[in-house]
Structures are given as structure tokens and as C-alpha cells.
Motif scaffolding. Structure first.
Motif, PDB file in Angstrom:
ATOM      1  N   SER A 148      14.628   7.137  37.955  1.00  0.00           N
ATOM      2  CA  SER A 148      14.076   7.231  39.377  1.00  0.00           C
ATOM      3  C   SER A 148      13.611   8.824  39.991  1.00  0.00           C
ATOM      4  O   SER A 148      13.632   9.431  39.169  1.00  0.00           O
ATOM      5  CB  SER A 148      15.518   6.977  40.214  1.00  0.00           C
ATOM      6  N   LEU A 149      13.034   8.712  40.914  1.00  0.00           N
ATOM      7  CA  LEU A 149      12.624   9.763  41.541  1.00  0.00           C
ATOM      8  C   LEU A 149      13.585  10.849  41.797  1.00  0.00           C
ATOM      9  O   LEU A 149      13.067  11.992  41.574  1.00  0.00           O
ATOM     10  CB  LEU A 149      11.820   9.462  42.937  1.00  0.00           C
ATOM     11  N   SER A 150      14.527  10.484  42.233  1.00  0.00           N
ATOM     12  CA  SER A 150      15.601  11.597  42.442  1.00  0.00           C
ATOM     13  C   SER A 150      16.123  12.318  41.192  1.00  0.00           C
ATOM     14  O   SER A 150      16.492  13.517  41.103  1.00  0.00           O
ATOM     15  CB  SER A 150      17.061  11.037  42.971  1.00  0.00           C
ATOM     16  N   ASP A 151      15.970  11.663  40.131  1.00  0.00           N
ATOM     17  CA  ASP A 151      16.499  12.447  38.667  1.00  0.00           C
ATOM     18  C   ASP A 151      15.385  13.767  38.462  1.00  0.00           C
ATOM     19  O   ASP A 151      15.701  14.515  37.701  1.00  0.00           O
ATOM     20  CB  ASP A 151      16.252  11.364  37.441  1.00  0.00           C
ATOM     21  N   LEU A 152      14.352  13.707  39.281  1.00  0.00           N
ATOM     22  CA  LEU A 152      13.542  14.910  39.125  1.00  0.00           C
ATOM     23  C   LEU A 152      14.209  16.130  39.672  1.00  0.00           C
ATOM     24  O   LEU A 152      13.739  17.226  39.246  1.00  0.00           O
ATOM     25  CB  LEU A 152      12.242  14.699  40.005  1.00  0.00           C
ATOM     26  N   ASP A 153      14.866  16.109  40.523  1.00  0.00           N
ATOM     27  CA  ASP A 153      15.689  17.081  41.102  1.00  0.00           C
ATOM     28  C   ASP A 153      16.988  17.519  40.296  1.00  0.00           C
ATOM     29  O   ASP A 153      17.817  16.769  40.248  1.00  0.00           O
ATOM     30  CB  ASP A 153      16.083  16.799  42.737  1.00  0.00           C
ATOM     31  N   SER A 154      17.022  18.774  39.643  1.00  0.00           N
ATOM     32  CA  SER A 154      18.226  19.348  38.925  1.00  0.00           C
ATOM     33  C   SER A 154      19.328  19.820  39.486  1.00  0.00           C
ATOM     34  O   SER A 154      20.284  20.315  39.168  1.00  0.00           O
ATOM     35  CB  SER A 154      17.763  19.900  37.731  1.00  0.00           C
ATOM     36  N   ALA A 155      19.030  19.905  40.956  1.00  0.00           N
ATOM     37  CA  ALA A 155      20.188  20.683  41.700  1.00  0.00           C
ATOM     38  C   ALA A 155      21.354  20.029  41.803  1.00  0.00           C
ATOM     39  O   ALA A 155      21.360  18.721  41.923  1.00  0.00           O
ATOM     40  CB  ALA A 155      19.405  21.110  43.209  1.00  0.00           C
ATOM     41  N   GLU A 156      22.344  20.552  41.910  1.00  0.00           N
ATOM     42  CA  GLU A 156      23.597  20.164  42.056  1.00  0.00           C
ATOM     43  C   GLU A 156      23.904  19.514  43.582  1.00  0.00           C
ATOM     44  O   GLU A 156      23.751  20.361  44.251  1.00  0.00           O
ATOM     45  CB  GLU A 156      24.823  21.018  41.415  1.00  0.00           C
ATOM     46  N   GLY A 157      24.806  18.527  43.674  1.00  0.00           N
ATOM     47  CA  GLY A 157      25.189  17.909  45.081  1.00  0.00           C
ATOM     48  C   GLY A 157      24.106  17.605  45.935  1.00  0.00           C
ATOM     49  O   GLY A 157      24.330  17.513  47.057  1.00  0.00           O
ATOM     50  N   VAL A 158      22.994  17.313  45.424  1.00  0.00           N
ATOM     51  CA  VAL A 158      21.820  16.943  46.458  1.00  0.00           C
ATOM     52  C   VAL A 158      21.852  15.336  46.366  1.00  0.00           C
ATOM     53  O   VAL A 158      21.679  14.909  45.348  1.00  0.00           O
ATOM     54  CB  VAL A 158      20.423  17.385  46.290  1.00  0.00           C
ATOM     55  N   VAL A 159      22.185  14.691  47.489  1.00  0.00           N
ATOM     56  CA  VAL A 159      21.881  13.362  47.650  1.00  0.00           C
ATOM     57  C   VAL A 159      20.875  13.012  48.391  1.00  0.00           C
ATOM     58  O   VAL A 159      20.178  13.490  49.375  1.00  0.00           O
ATOM     59  CB  VAL A 159      23.209  12.804  48.456  1.00  0.00           C
ATOM     60  N   TYR A 160      20.065  12.091  47.750  1.00  0.00           N
ATOM     61  CA  TYR A 160      18.971  11.414  48.281  1.00  0.00           C
ATOM     62  C   TYR A 160      19.005  10.183  49.046  1.00  0.00           C
ATOM     63  O   TYR A 160      19.646   9.200  48.550  1.00  0.00           O
ATOM     64  CB  TYR A 160      17.685  11.263  47.207  1.00  0.00           C
ATOM     65  N   GLN A 161      18.181   9.738  49.916  1.00  0.00           N
ATOM     66  CA  GLN A 161      17.949   8.568  50.860  1.00  0.00           C
ATOM     67  C   GLN A 161      17.271   7.475  49.728  1.00  0.00           C
ATOM     68  O   GLN A 161      17.098   7.739  48.874  1.00  0.00           O
ATOM     69  CB  GLN A 161      17.230   8.769  52.058  1.00  0.00           C
ATOM     70  N   GLN A 162      17.622   6.276  50.274  1.00  0.00           N
ATOM     71  CA  GLN A 162      17.314   5.141  49.583  1.00  0.00           C
ATOM     72  C   GLN A 162      15.672   4.650  49.490  1.00  0.00           C
ATOM     73  O   GLN A 162      15.327   4.328  48.690  1.00  0.00           O
ATOM     74  CB  GLN A 162      18.217   3.897  49.821  1.00  0.00           C
ATOM     75  N   GLN A 163      15.480   4.872  50.727  1.00  0.00           N
ATOM     76  CA  GLN A 163      14.015   4.629  51.014  1.00  0.00           C
ATOM     77  C   GLN A 163      13.020   5.642  50.990  1.00  0.00           C
ATOM     78  O   GLN A 163      13.371   6.849  51.804  1.00  0.00           O
ATOM     79  CB  GLN A 163      13.954   3.685  52.139  1.00  0.00           C
ATOM     80  N   ARG A 164      11.965   5.596  50.614  1.00  0.00           N
ATOM     81  CA  ARG A 164      10.792   6.287  50.672  1.00  0.00           C
ATOM     82  C   ARG A 164      10.266   6.345  52.153  1.00  0.00           C
ATOM     83  O   ARG A 164      10.024   5.343  52.839  1.00  0.00           O
ATOM     84  CB  ARG A 164       9.780   5.876  49.489  1.00  0.00           C
ATOM     85  N   VAL A 165       9.557   7.631  52.399  1.00  0.00           N
ATOM     86  CA  VAL A 165       8.916   7.660  53.760  1.00  0.00           C
ATOM     87  C   VAL A 165       7.733   8.261  53.741  1.00  0.00           C
ATOM     88  O   VAL A 165       7.398   9.008  52.621  1.00  0.00           O
ATOM     89  CB  VAL A 165       9.823   8.419  55.127  1.00  0.00           C
ATOM     90  N   ILE A 166       6.941   8.045  54.723  1.00  0.00           N
ATOM     91  CA  ILE A 166       5.557   8.652  54.667  1.00  0.00           C
ATOM     92  C   ILE A 166       5.518   9.923  55.673  1.00  0.00           C
ATOM     93  O   ILE A 166       6.156   9.668  56.746  1.00  0.00           O
ATOM     94  CB  ILE A 166       4.480   7.630  55.078  1.00  0.00           C
ATOM     95  N   ILE A 167       5.179  11.069  55.192  1.00  0.00           N
ATOM     96  CA  ILE A 167       5.006  12.119  55.965  1.00  0.00           C
ATOM     97  C   ILE A 167       3.760  12.947  56.009  1.00  0.00           C
ATOM     98  O   ILE A 167       2.958  12.744  55.146  1.00  0.00           O
ATOM     99  CB  ILE A 167       6.195  13.217  55.566  1.00  0.00           C
ATOM    100  N   ASP A 168       3.298  13.423  57.090  1.00  0.00           N
ATOM    101  CA  ASP A 168       2.072  14.216  57.302  1.00  0.00           C
ATOM    102  C   ASP A 168       2.781  15.827  57.384  1.00  0.00           C
ATOM    103  O   ASP A 168       3.746  16.223  57.715  1.00  0.00           O
ATOM    104  CB  ASP A 168       1.309  14.170  58.420  1.00  0.00           C
ATOM    105  N   GLY A 169       2.220  16.834  56.550  1.00  0.00           N
ATOM    106  CA  GLY A 169       2.742  18.169  56.540  1.00  0.00           C
ATOM    107  C   GLY A 169       1.576  19.220  56.094  1.00  0.00           C
ATOM    108  O   GLY A 169       0.410  19.029  55.861  1.00  0.00           O
ATOM    109  N   VAL A 170       1.758  20.366  56.703  1.00  0.00           N
ATOM    110  CA  VAL A 170       0.892  21.589  56.406  1.00  0.00           C
ATOM    111  C   VAL A 170       1.535  22.353  55.306  1.00  0.00           C
ATOM    112  O   VAL A 170       2.631  22.683  55.503  1.00  0.00           O
ATOM    113  CB  VAL A 170       0.823  22.419  57.730  1.00  0.00           C
ATOM    114  N   VAL A 171       0.860  22.419  54.164  1.00  0.00           N
ATOM    115  CA  VAL A 171       1.209  23.204  52.911  1.00  0.00           C
ATOM    116  C   VAL A 171       1.439  24.661  53.392  1.00  0.00           C
ATOM    117  O   VAL A 171       0.450  25.332  53.831  1.00  0.00           O
ATOM    118  CB  VAL A 171       0.090  22.745  51.757  1.00  0.00           C
TER     119      VAL A 171
END
Length: 277
Positions: A15-38
Motif C-alpha cells: 500500500s502507499l502508506s507502507d512507503l513511510d517508515s516513520a513511527e506513529g503516523v496514521v494515514y487516511q483511507q482515501q486519496r485526495v487531489i492537491i495543488d501546491g507550490v514546491v
């Protein structure tokens, strides 16, 4: 329309959330679309949990979900990338990006899924991007005009140390050079002769033997202390708000191009010298 960055799905991740190895981080169930400035800050890359991918990390300085107002808070994004690819160049600083992501519960982190075309850019995001491109400068006495390096969030200037011009750096605090660090730098410069002498002594004590025993060919003559310090050329002085400092030197090919770093503090004096890089 510019070519969109490629997405990559490592076969070892369930799953996508497996990419994050930080402890204690909980991810939402649904993907969302965002616009952002890098953000123009430096981006990073780390080895993944297996050898079939790496983790690209970057930040957006401001962002929004569809139908919402712009959030002027940073969002850290993790992205799976194929090993041995130039993924660090896919999201240039200050560029506007639209992407599908999986958000953490507190919406401070996100896992990148894919990029999406952006036909119309949000005007508020465009304005923020333009503002991030402008230089930020502050005049600071003996250190001249300090300029913000947004990549590492430090202000850079120049000063004369021991008769030679050198670069000085200060961390940014609330968009300005850290005033405590500047005050500590003034204290350092006020006793310049003492510090310069101690720096060279410690550099010789910690590194001369290493040079002669491990970084020279068998037929090479041994360096004397005087010859050793003559090869060192000061490049940068970094001073912290707690009084710690680092002097970075070009090694003059003593250690095959590795930098020589001398560390210490106003309170405890010179601590050590080492090679870096």
C-alpha cells in the motif's frame, strides 16, 4: 503542457502508506487531489525498505484541496522512485504541481501517488511562487549584506577573518538571520587572534598524524605542522545561536579534496578537527 513526472509503484509495497517508515503516523483511507507550490528547500532521497525503489522527499510551501482556501503551511511529501534515476529534478523549486496523494491524519505528511495536468493555476499559489523567487537580504554590520539561501534556510554573507575574506552563514529564524548567532559571531571575532591560533593547533593535533600515516604514499616525505596548516584555506564560518561554531577549510589536497572541519564553542573552546565529504 510540460511532461508530467513519472509515477512508480514498487512491487514490494502493498500500500502507499507502507512507503513511510516513520513511527506513529496514521494515514487516511482515501486519496485526495492537491495543488501546491514546491518549496525551494533542498530535496532528498533515501534507500527504500528493499532495493527495488528509493524514497524521494520534498516539501510544498503552500497548497490546497479542490474547493478550499490556500493553506500557507508546509506539507512534506514522500514519493516512491525507481533506483538509479534522476528523480530529484522532477519537481523544481517554486513550480506549481497538481498531484494525487494519500494524506496523514494530521495533514502534515503525504504519500505521492501520481501527477495530474494543471490547466489553470490558482492565482494565490502563483503569487506565493513568485514571492519565493524574490531574493531576501539583510544588512548585518561587519558581515555585510546577508542573502537568504532558501535551499538550506541559511543567510550567507562575507567577512574578514585573519586578514582573509571568508563566507559566513547564519540560520534563518522567522525569515531573518538568527540574531543570537550574529551576536555570538561578534564575540568570536572580538578575540580573533586567540581562536585562529587554537584552531590551527587542534587541526595539527587531530589530523597531522592521520595525514602522514594514512593519506600519503610510502615514499612521500612527512608533512610538518607548518606545512600542514599552510595547505588549509578557510572557506566558511558557521556560528549557531548557542555559541557553537564550525570552521570549514579547503584541504589543499591533503586529504584528496575532503573538507577539514574544526568545531568548538565560545563556552568550551575548540573541540576537535575532522575531515568531511
Amino acid at each position: 503542457m510540460p511532461k508530467l513526472p513519472a509515477s512508480f509503484s514498487p512491487p514490494s509495497l502493498k500500500s502507499l502508506s507502507d512507503l513511510d517508515s516513520a513511527e506513529g503516523v496514521v494515514y487516511q483511507q482515501q486519496r485526495v487531489i492537491i495543488d501546491g507550490v514546491v518549496s525551494p528547500t533542498c530535496q532528498g532521497g533515501l534507500r527504500g525498505k528493499t532495493q527495488d525503489y528509493e524514497v524521494h522527499s520534498f516539501t510544498v510551501a503552500a497548497w490546497l484541496k479542490a474547493g478550499e482556501q490556500v493553506r500557507k503551511t508546509e506539507l512534506d511529501i514522500l514519493r516512491a522512485a525507481a533506483s538509479n534515476t534522476k528523480y530529484l529534478y522532477d519537481f523544481p523549486g517554486c513550480s506549481l504541481q497538481r498531484m494525487s496523494v494519500l494524506m496523514s491524519g494530521d495533514e502534515t505528511r503525504a504519500i505521492y501517488e501520481k501527477s495530474l495536468p494543471m490547466e489553470t493555476a490558482n492565482p494565490d499559489l502563483l503569487a506565493i511562487a513568485e514571492e519565493l523567487k524574490k531574493p531576501v537580504t539583510v544588512v548585518a554590520g561587519r558581515f555585510g549584506t546577508l542573502t537568504l539561501d532558501r535551499r538550506i534556510d541559511h543567510f550567507d554573507g562575507e567577512a574578514i577573518w585573519n586578514g582573509e575574506k571568508t563566507k559566513v552563514t547564519f540560520r534563518s529564524k522567522d525569515g531573518k538571520p538568527d540574531q543570537a548567532a550574529i551576536e555570538n559571531s561578534e564575540k568570536l571575532w572580538s578575540n580573533e587572534f586567540h581562536w585562529e591560533k587554537r584552531i590551527k593547533v587542534i587541526a595539527v593535533e587531530d589530523l597531522l598524524e592521520l595525514k602522514n600515516e594514512n593519506w600519503s604514499d610510502e615514499d612521500d616525505p612527512e608533512f610538518t605542522a607548518e606545512e600542514f596548516v599552510k595547505r588549509m584555506t578557510l572557506q566558511t564560518i558557521c556560528v549557531q545561536n548557542d555559541g557553537r561554531f564550525e570552521f570549514w577549510y579547503d584541504d589543499g589536497d591533503l586529504f584528496s579534496g575532503h573538507s577539514i572541519v574544526v568545531r568548538g564553542s565560545l563556552e568550551k573552546g575548540i573541540r576537535d578537527a575532522s575531515i568531511q565529504g
